[in-house]
Motif scaffolding. Sequence first.
Motif, PDB file in Angstrom:
ATOM      1  N   HIS A 101       2.881  57.286 -12.538  1.00  0.00           N
ATOM      2  CA  HIS A 101       2.253  57.356 -11.291  1.00  0.00           C
ATOM      3  C   HIS A 101       1.074  56.039 -11.050  1.00  0.00           C
ATOM      4  N   GLN A 102       1.392  55.403 -10.336  1.00  0.00           N
ATOM      5  CA  GLN A 102       0.554  53.956 -10.211  1.00  0.00           C
ATOM      6  C   GLN A 102      -0.095  54.356  -8.754  1.00  0.00           C
ATOM      7  N   PHE A 103      -1.573  54.086  -9.087  1.00  0.00           N
ATOM      8  CA  PHE A 103      -2.562  54.302  -7.763  1.00  0.00           C
ATOM      9  C   PHE A 103      -3.524  53.420  -7.790  1.00  0.00           C
ATOM     10  N   ALA A 104      -4.268  53.330  -6.659  1.00  0.00           N
ATOM     11  CA  ALA A 104      -5.433  52.298  -6.723  1.00  0.00           C
ATOM     12  C   ALA A 104      -6.439  53.099  -5.692  1.00  0.00           C
ATOM     13  N   GLU A 105      -7.517  53.135  -5.965  1.00  0.00           N
ATOM     14  CA  GLU A 105      -8.672  53.896  -5.359  1.00  0.00           C
ATOM     15  C   GLU A 105      -9.793  52.949  -4.701  1.00  0.00           C
ATOM     16  N   LYS A 106     -10.281  53.480  -3.636  1.00  0.00           N
ATOM     17  CA  LYS A 106     -11.436  52.730  -2.948  1.00  0.00           C
ATOM     18  C   LYS A 106     -12.283  53.886  -2.391  1.00  0.00           C
ATOM     19  N   ASP A 107     -13.583  53.518  -2.810  1.00  0.00           N
ATOM     20  CA  ASP A 107     -14.470  54.630  -2.419  1.00  0.00           C
ATOM     21  C   ASP A 107     -14.317  55.974  -2.818  1.00  0.00           C
ATOM     22  N   GLY A 108     -13.574  56.214  -4.077  1.00  0.00           N
ATOM     23  CA  GLY A 108     -13.340  57.393  -4.496  1.00  0.00           C
ATOM     24  C   GLY A 108     -12.012  58.077  -3.586  1.00  0.00           C
ATOM     25  N   GLN A 109     -11.440  57.449  -3.141  1.00  0.00           N
ATOM     26  CA  GLN A 109     -10.215  57.841  -2.331  1.00  0.00           C
ATOM     27  C   GLN A 109      -8.945  56.926  -2.750  1.00  0.00           C
ATOM     28  N   ILE A 110      -7.884  57.550  -3.117  1.00  0.00           N
ATOM     29  CA  ILE A 110      -6.501  56.770  -3.421  1.00  0.00           C
ATOM     30  C   ILE A 110      -5.880  56.193  -2.024  1.00  0.00           C
ATOM     31  N   VAL A 111      -5.835  54.945  -2.024  1.00  0.00           N
ATOM     32  CA  VAL A 111      -5.225  54.226  -1.083  1.00  0.00           C
ATOM     33  C   VAL A 111      -4.010  53.491  -0.968  1.00  0.00           C
ATOM     34  N   ALA A 112      -3.435  53.696  -2.384  1.00  0.00           N
ATOM     35  CA  ALA A 112      -1.970  53.140  -2.605  1.00  0.00           C
ATOM     36  C   ALA A 112      -1.436  53.970  -3.716  1.00  0.00           C
ATOM     37  N   TYR A 113      -0.169  53.939  -3.781  1.00  0.00           N
ATOM     38  CA  TYR A 113       0.342  54.775  -4.699  1.00  0.00           C
ATOM     39  C   TYR A 113       2.008  54.286  -4.740  1.00  0.00           C
ATOM     40  N   SER A 114       2.507  54.397  -5.819  1.00  0.00           N
ATOM     41  CA  SER A 114       3.995  54.515  -6.242  1.00  0.00           C
ATOM     42  C   SER A 114       4.213  55.433  -7.475  1.00  0.00           C
ATOM     43  N   ARG A 115       5.574  55.692  -7.488  1.00  0.00           N
ATOM     44  CA  ARG A 115       6.164  56.524  -8.625  1.00  0.00           C
ATOM     45  C   ARG A 115       7.301  55.742  -9.314  1.00  0.00           C
ATOM     46  N   LEU A 116       7.059  55.484 -10.700  1.00  0.00           N
ATOM     47  CA  LEU A 116       8.000  54.743 -11.373  1.00  0.00           C
ATOM     48  C   LEU A 116       8.710  55.775 -12.276  1.00  0.00           C
ATOM     49  N   LEU A 117      10.167  55.635 -12.177  1.00  0.00           N
ATOM     50  CA  LEU A 117      11.138  56.513 -12.843  1.00  0.00           C
ATOM     51  C   LEU A 117      12.044  55.695 -13.579  1.00  0.00           C
ATOM     52  N   LYS A 118      12.267  56.584 -14.982  1.00  0.00           N
ATOM     53  CA  LYS A 118      13.359  55.849 -15.862  1.00  0.00           C
ATOM     54  C   LYS A 118      14.905  56.218 -15.362  1.00  0.00           C
ATOM     55  N   PRO A 119      15.789  55.827 -15.878  1.00  0.00           N
ATOM     56  CA  PRO A 119      17.246  56.131 -15.790  1.00  0.00           C
ATOM     57  C   PRO A 119      17.368  57.445 -15.928  1.00  0.00           C
ATOM     58  N   GLY A 120      18.238  58.068 -14.739  1.00  0.00           N
ATOM     59  CA  GLY A 120      18.731  59.433 -15.067  1.00  0.00           C
ATOM     60  C   GLY A 120      17.863  60.360 -14.487  1.00  0.00           C
ATOM     61  N   THR A 121      16.631  59.833 -13.693  1.00  0.00           N
ATOM     62  CA  THR A 121      15.900  60.869 -12.777  1.00  0.00           C
ATOM     63  C   THR A 121      16.237  60.815 -11.512  1.00  0.00           C
ATOM     64  N   ARG A 122      16.365  59.761 -10.933  1.00  0.00           N
ATOM     65  CA  ARG A 122      16.682  59.613  -9.496  1.00  0.00           C
ATOM     66  C   ARG A 122      17.778  58.758  -9.359  1.00  0.00           C
ATOM     67  N   PHE A 123      17.895  57.542 -10.077  1.00  0.00           N
ATOM     68  CA  PHE A 123      19.196  56.768 -10.263  1.00  0.00           C
ATOM     69  C   PHE A 123      19.407  56.350 -11.524  1.00  0.00           C
ATOM     70  N   ASN A 124      20.557  55.740 -11.758  1.00  0.00           N
ATOM     71  CA  ASN A 124      20.987  55.363 -12.912  1.00  0.00           C
ATOM     72  C   ASN A 124      20.191  54.203 -13.664  1.00  0.00           C
ATOM     73  N   ASP A 125      19.420  53.483 -12.714  1.00  0.00           N
ATOM     74  CA  ASP A 125      18.529  52.435 -13.116  1.00  0.00           C
ATOM     75  C   ASP A 125      16.960  52.752 -13.102  1.00  0.00           C
ATOM     76  N   TYR A 126      16.170  52.049 -13.678  1.00  0.00           N
ATOM     77  CA  TYR A 126      14.730  52.122 -13.613  1.00  0.00           C
ATOM     78  C   TYR A 126      14.341  52.151 -11.848  1.00  0.00           C
ATOM     79  N   SER A 127      13.509  52.741 -11.600  1.00  0.00           N
ATOM     80  CA  SER A 127      13.310  52.876 -10.341  1.00  0.00           C
ATOM     81  C   SER A 127      11.750  52.737  -9.599  1.00  0.00           C
ATOM     82  N   ILE A 128      11.406  52.317  -8.497  1.00  0.00           N
ATOM     83  CA  ILE A 128      10.017  52.454  -8.012  1.00  0.00           C
ATOM     84  C   ILE A 128      10.237  53.177  -6.585  1.00  0.00           C
ATOM     85  N   GLY A 129       9.450  54.080  -6.328  1.00  0.00           N
ATOM     86  CA  GLY A 129       9.604  54.937  -5.225  1.00  0.00           C
ATOM     87  C   GLY A 129       8.323  55.519  -4.748  1.00  0.00           C
TER      88      GLY A 129
END
Length: 150
Positions: free
Chosen positions: A47-75
């Motif tokens: 889980h990738q995230f950035a905080e500003k003033d103690g609040q998460i303001v940006a986020y993405s989820r990184l997955l290895k192959p075989g979870t959502r796709f056959n390739d590495y992915s960002i979602g």
Amino acid sequence: MTFTFKHFTELTTNELYDILQLRAEIFIVEQDCVYNDIDGLDKDAIHQFAEKDGQIVAYSRLLKPGTRFNDYSIGRVVVKESERGTGLGIQMMKEAKTYILKNWQPDKIKISAQKYLRKFYEDLGFKVVTDEYLEDGIPHYGMLFENQAD
């Protein structure tokens, strides 16, 4: 802004709550899309995230192959409305790609991109590899970033 990368097991309860709250705010409320955001893949993700003033303001989820796709992915890529237009989304995607390439060394990274964000992702090196399709009632494209490393 600094991004944090954590495996699911490293997230604090507050971080997890804030991440899920931001995803619901954007995907379910703002985009008026009722879907199962809690899809069972978070436990295997970085889980990738950035905080500003103690609040998460940006986020993405990184997955290895075989979870959502056959390739590495960002979602689950989200930027809080108040932070859009600041370059934070670009920074987040660049850092997500760098993290995946450095730690997992894949040949390619796959995303399922909302149609209206096609140019945003193309500018980051992703190429459309599918026809337009509906995902949860929203037009998307399958896109790939191919690692050009030697």
